[in-house]
Write an enzyme that holds these catalytic residues in place. Structure first.
Site, PDB file in Angstrom:
ATOM      1  N   GLY A  77       0.834  -1.204   0.000  1.00  0.00           N
ATOM      2  CA  GLY A  77       0.000   0.000   0.000  1.00  0.00           C
ATOM      3  C   GLY A  77       0.861   1.243   0.000  1.00  0.00           C
ATOM      4  O   GLY A  77       2.072   1.183   0.244  1.00  0.00           O
ATOM      5  N   GLY A  79       2.592   3.813   1.441  1.00  0.00           N
ATOM      6  CA  GLY A  79       3.053   4.142   2.789  1.00  0.00           C
ATOM      7  C   GLY A  79       3.601   5.549   2.896  1.00  0.00           C
ATOM      8  O   GLY A  79       3.819   6.056   3.986  1.00  0.00           O
ATOM      9  N   ARG A  80       3.854   6.156   1.750  1.00  0.00           N
ATOM     10  CA  ARG A  80       4.380   7.531   1.802  1.00  0.00           C
ATOM     11  C   ARG A  80       3.894   8.326   0.595  1.00  0.00           C
ATOM     12  O   ARG A  80       4.593   9.187   0.084  1.00  0.00           O
ATOM     13  CB  ARG A  80       5.896   7.524   1.850  1.00  0.00           C
ATOM     14  CG  ARG A  80       6.544   6.786   0.704  1.00  0.00           C
ATOM     15  CD  ARG A  80       7.962   7.216   0.567  1.00  0.00           C
ATOM     16  NE  ARG A  80       8.640   6.410  -0.420  1.00  0.00           N
ATOM     17  CZ  ARG A  80       9.836   6.683  -0.862  1.00  0.00           C
ATOM     18  NH1 ARG A  80      10.482   7.726  -0.417  1.00  0.00           N
ATOM     19  NH2 ARG A  80      10.402   5.922  -1.760  1.00  0.00           N
ATOM     20  N   ASP A 112       8.430   6.303   7.831  1.00  0.00           N
ATOM     21  CA  ASP A 112       8.107   7.662   8.290  1.00  0.00           C
ATOM     22  C   ASP A 112       7.260   8.438   7.293  1.00  0.00           C
ATOM     23  O   ASP A 112       6.920   9.600   7.533  1.00  0.00           O
ATOM     24  CB  ASP A 112       9.400   8.431   8.613  1.00  0.00           C
ATOM     25  CG  ASP A 112      10.315   8.565   7.390  1.00  0.00           C
ATOM     26  OD1 ASP A 112       9.912   8.139   6.291  1.00  0.00           O
ATOM     27  OD2 ASP A 112      11.427   9.107   7.540  1.00  0.00           O
ATOM     28  N   GLY A 113       6.962   7.827   6.142  1.00  0.00           N
ATOM     29  CA  GLY A 113       6.123   8.501   5.152  1.00  0.00           C
ATOM     30  C   GLY A 113       6.834   9.606   4.394  1.00  0.00           C
ATOM     31  O   GLY A 113       6.212  10.335   3.618  1.00  0.00           O
ATOM     32  N   ASP A 235       4.566  -5.098  -7.334  1.00  0.00           N
ATOM     33  CA  ASP A 235       3.872  -3.842  -7.008  1.00  0.00           C
ATOM     34  C   ASP A 235       4.415  -2.685  -7.836  1.00  0.00           C
ATOM     35  O   ASP A 235       3.811  -1.617  -7.869  1.00  0.00           O
ATOM     36  CB  ASP A 235       4.006  -3.510  -5.511  1.00  0.00           C
ATOM     37  CG  ASP A 235       5.452  -3.478  -5.057  1.00  0.00           C
ATOM     38  OD1 ASP A 235       6.124  -4.509  -5.183  1.00  0.00           O
ATOM     39  OD2 ASP A 235       5.913  -2.423  -4.600  1.00  0.00           O
ATOM     40  N   ASN A 236       5.532  -2.909  -8.503  1.00  0.00           N
ATOM     41  CA  ASN A 236       6.116  -1.852  -9.327  1.00  0.00           C
ATOM     42  C   ASN A 236       5.909  -2.124 -10.812  1.00  0.00           C
ATOM     43  O   ASN A 236       6.680  -1.657 -11.646  1.00  0.00           O
ATOM     44  CB  ASN A 236       7.602  -1.696  -8.997  1.00  0.00           C
ATOM     45  CG  ASN A 236       7.819  -1.244  -7.563  1.00  0.00           C
ATOM     46  OD1 ASN A 236       6.931  -0.635  -6.961  1.00  0.00           O
ATOM     47  ND2 ASN A 236       8.978  -1.539  -7.003  1.00  0.00           N
ATOM     48  N   ASP A 245       7.840   3.501 -10.450  1.00  0.00           N
ATOM     49  CA  ASP A 245       8.557   3.179  -9.207  1.00  0.00           C
ATOM     50  C   ASP A 245       9.977   2.695  -9.420  1.00  0.00           C
ATOM     51  O   ASP A 245      10.383   1.669  -8.863  1.00  0.00           O
ATOM     52  CB  ASP A 245       7.777   2.101  -8.428  1.00  0.00           C
ATOM     53  CG  ASP A 245       6.824   2.748  -7.437  1.00  0.00           C
ATOM     54  OD1 ASP A 245       6.770   3.982  -7.370  1.00  0.00           O
ATOM     55  OD2 ASP A 245       6.125   2.001  -6.724  1.00  0.00           O
TER      56      ASP A 245
HETATM   57  P1  AMP Z   1       8.888   1.400  -3.253  1.00  0.00           P
HETATM   58  O1  AMP Z   1      10.246   0.822  -3.039  1.00  0.00           O
HETATM   59  O2  AMP Z   1       8.886   2.914  -3.365  1.00  0.00           O
HETATM   60  O3  AMP Z   1       8.156   0.758  -4.373  1.00  0.00           O
HETATM   61  O4  AMP Z   1       8.104   1.116  -1.890  1.00  0.00           O
HETATM   62  C1  AMP Z   1       7.776  -0.167  -1.423  1.00  0.00           C
HETATM   63  C2  AMP Z   1       6.791  -0.056  -0.284  1.00  0.00           C
HETATM   64  O5  AMP Z   1       7.365   0.560   0.867  1.00  0.00           O
HETATM   65  C3  AMP Z   1       5.543   0.774  -0.591  1.00  0.00           C
HETATM   66  O6  AMP Z   1       4.470   0.187   0.082  1.00  0.00           O
HETATM   67  C4  AMP Z   1       5.896   2.115  -0.015  1.00  0.00           C
HETATM   68  O7  AMP Z   1       4.755   2.895   0.259  1.00  0.00           O
HETATM   69  C5  AMP Z   1       6.637   1.714   1.262  1.00  0.00           C
HETATM   70  N1  AMP Z   1       7.562   2.772   1.707  1.00  0.00           N
HETATM   71  C6  AMP Z   1       8.733   3.106   1.147  1.00  0.00           C
HETATM   72  N2  AMP Z   1       9.319   4.109   1.833  1.00  0.00           N
HETATM   73  C7  AMP Z   1       8.514   4.426   2.856  1.00  0.00           C
HETATM   74  C8  AMP Z   1       8.574   5.376   3.944  1.00  0.00           C
HETATM   75  N3  AMP Z   1       9.609   6.210   4.088  1.00  0.00           N
HETATM   76  N4  AMP Z   1       7.543   5.402   4.793  1.00  0.00           N
HETATM   77  C9  AMP Z   1       6.499   4.571   4.674  1.00  0.00           C
HETATM   78  N5  AMP Z   1       6.389   3.655   3.689  1.00  0.00           N
HETATM   79  C10 AMP Z   1       7.381   3.563   2.785  1.00  0.00           C
HETATM   80 MG    MG Z   2       6.527   0.591  -5.233  1.00  0.00          MG
END
Ligand code: AMP
Ligand code: MG
Length: 444
Positions: A77, A79-80, A112-113, A235-236, A245
């Site tokens: 989901g 997360g940020r 931390d979002g 997810d990407n 992503d």
């Molecule tokens: P990504 O590598 O950007 O595709 O992220 C993979 C997952 O980790 C996704 O669910 C993101 O929303 C979550 N995520 C990545 N960085 C953060 C963060 N700093 N805070 C909260 N969720 C994160």
């Molecule tokens: Mg992603």
């Protein structure tokens, strides 16, 4: 004008209403005028782009999805990130506007979002480079600094990327759906990306075939330009067929299919040469999610899914051959030998092809000259090769200048060169990196 997100029609599990974090001092670091014009929007306003001011009628959402990360199923989901809403471009297409780095959401788990400036600018550079090369990709409308500092490897400027995407529907969104929710999600996705299928028989099977076809084409395009996505988790993978992503992505310099830049990809799962087979694997996960819609009897559904998946290598090879024959000027019989020469001598992938348009062979190596003479005889059509990719050292330089010295000049210069990839720019932008041990980070 920003319109309410169409995801509001999906079951609530797929979308949670979230207010973006209001940051101390949001400021636009870079705004993509060219993209704004194409989309017919004027959103150059730090309060709107940071989500501090929400336009009336829109509902910011964090989207729910799951995914296979490095082969393992996980519930994820946004997360940020939050989806601010949608816009309609002058050609009638709908686009998501998403803020990445906009604070915690119900999907943040222990994160931390936040996002930091370097990685968000990297996505800006890379998506502009891909778009200029004609490769489907999410785009970046702006990057903002938040006025907050965020700790990663050290204290770094907090940032928000304003991302524009055909949608944020992913293979992982389907992996998150129960059998009961599947039909609604599939109809929603078909409506958004494959509306011509709605009135056809067997629309779910056709949908699967179309997603496979778009991804086969996309990965072939990546392979033709030496692009390494870096984190091809399910997810990407966007169901629109856009590149999405690509946090640790980078372009290969010397030709070597085992090239892996991402610091977390220790096994080389997402190495350059593995990308087609990994995408095939990802699509198998997608096909599995669709089984209940493909036939009543599971064995029949599995057979149909397998049939569809078998089209991937064919579609991928056909597209790659088409692209490589543009690069070589028609005939492909000399390609294997060129790959071998590049691999064995460590030649630069981009420049080897770009230099084919020069009058003389670009290398004095005997083997290359012999290859060149034979190849030249085979050319039957105009050669089309780009001269520019975002060289890793130039990307790093631009990011360091922006994040550490608040100097955006190198970034602007780099992006303006990347926007004209078929022109032959100053040698500074063309020479290969000698950083074989270059590493990239997801920036999370
Ligand atoms: P990504 O590598 O950007 O595709 O992220 C993979 C997952 O980790 C996704 O669910 C993101 O929303 C979550 N995520 C990545 N960085 C953060 C963060 N700093 N805070 C909260 N969720 C994160
Ligand atoms: Mg992603």
């Amino acid at each position: 004008m920003i319109l309410p997100p169409s995801y509001l029609s999906l079951p609530v599990k797929f979308r949670r209403e979230v207010r973006p974090e209001v940051y101390p001092k949001p400021e636009i670091a870079i705004y993509n005028d060219e993209l704004a014009k194409q989309l017919g929007v004027d959103l150059r306003d730090a309060n709107i782009l940071s989500g501090a001011v929400i336009q009336p009628g829109t509902t910011p959402l964090a989207l729910g999805y799951a995914g296979h990360q490095f082969g393992n199923y996980t519930v994820l989901g946004d997360g940020r990130a939050v989806l601010l809403g949608e816009i309609e471009s002058p050609d009638g297409k709908r686009w998501d506007i998403q803020l990445k780095g906009s604070g915690r959401t119900p999907f943040s788990r222990r994160g931390d979002g936040r996002a930091t400036l370097g990685p968000m600018l990297r996505e800006y550079i890379m998506s502009e480079a891909l778009a200029a090369l004609g490769i489907p990709t999410t785009r970046s409308l702006a990057v903002l600094t938040t006025g907050e500092s965020v700790f990663r490897f050290s204290q770094e400027p907090g940032a928000i990327l304003v991302r524009v995407a055909a949608s944020h529907l992913r293979i992982g969104t389907f992996e998150y759906a129960t059998d009961d929710e599947l039909g609604t999600l599939a109809d929603f996705t078909i409506q958004r990306h494959y509306p011509e299928l709605l009135a056809q028989d067997d629309k779910y099977y056709r949908f699967l075939r179309q997603v496979i076809a778009r991804q086969a084409k996309l990965v072939a395009q990546w392979m033709s330009i030496g692009f390494i996505h870096g984190v091809m988790n399910t997810d990407n993978v966007a169901l629109s067929g856009e590149t999405i992503d690509f946090g640790p992505c980078a372009f290969m310099n010397r030709y070597d299919p085992s090239t892996t830049y991402s610091s977390i990809d220790t096994q080389g799962r997402y190495a350059f040469g593995n990308q087609p087979s990994i995408m095939h694997w990802n699509l198998a996960r997608f096909a599995e999610t669709l089984l209940p819609l493909l036939a009543d009897a599971t064995e029949v559904a599995i057979k149909r899914a397998e049939e569809a998946l078998q089209t991937f290598p064919l579609a991928f090879n056909a597209e790659l051959e088409r692209l490589m024959s543009q690069k070589l000027g028609g005939d492909l019989s000399s390609l294997e030998e060129l790959y071998r020469w590049m691999y064995e001598t460590g030649a630069d992938y981009t420049n080897t092809f770009a230099d084919l348009s020069l009058a003389e062979p670009s290398s004095s190596d005997d083997r290359f000259r012999a290859w060149h003479a034979k190849w030249k005889e085979s050319v039957s059509q105009e050669i089309k090769n780009h001269h520019v990719i975002p060289r890793n050292r130039l990307v790093e330089e631009a990011l360091v200048a922006a994040a550490q010295e608040s100097n955006l000049t190198p970034l602007h210069e780099l992006v303006s060169v990347l926007r004209r990839p078929y022109e032959r720019p100053h040698i500074k932008y063309r020479s290969a990196d000698d950083t074989a041990d270059y590493r990239t980070f997801c920036g999370t």
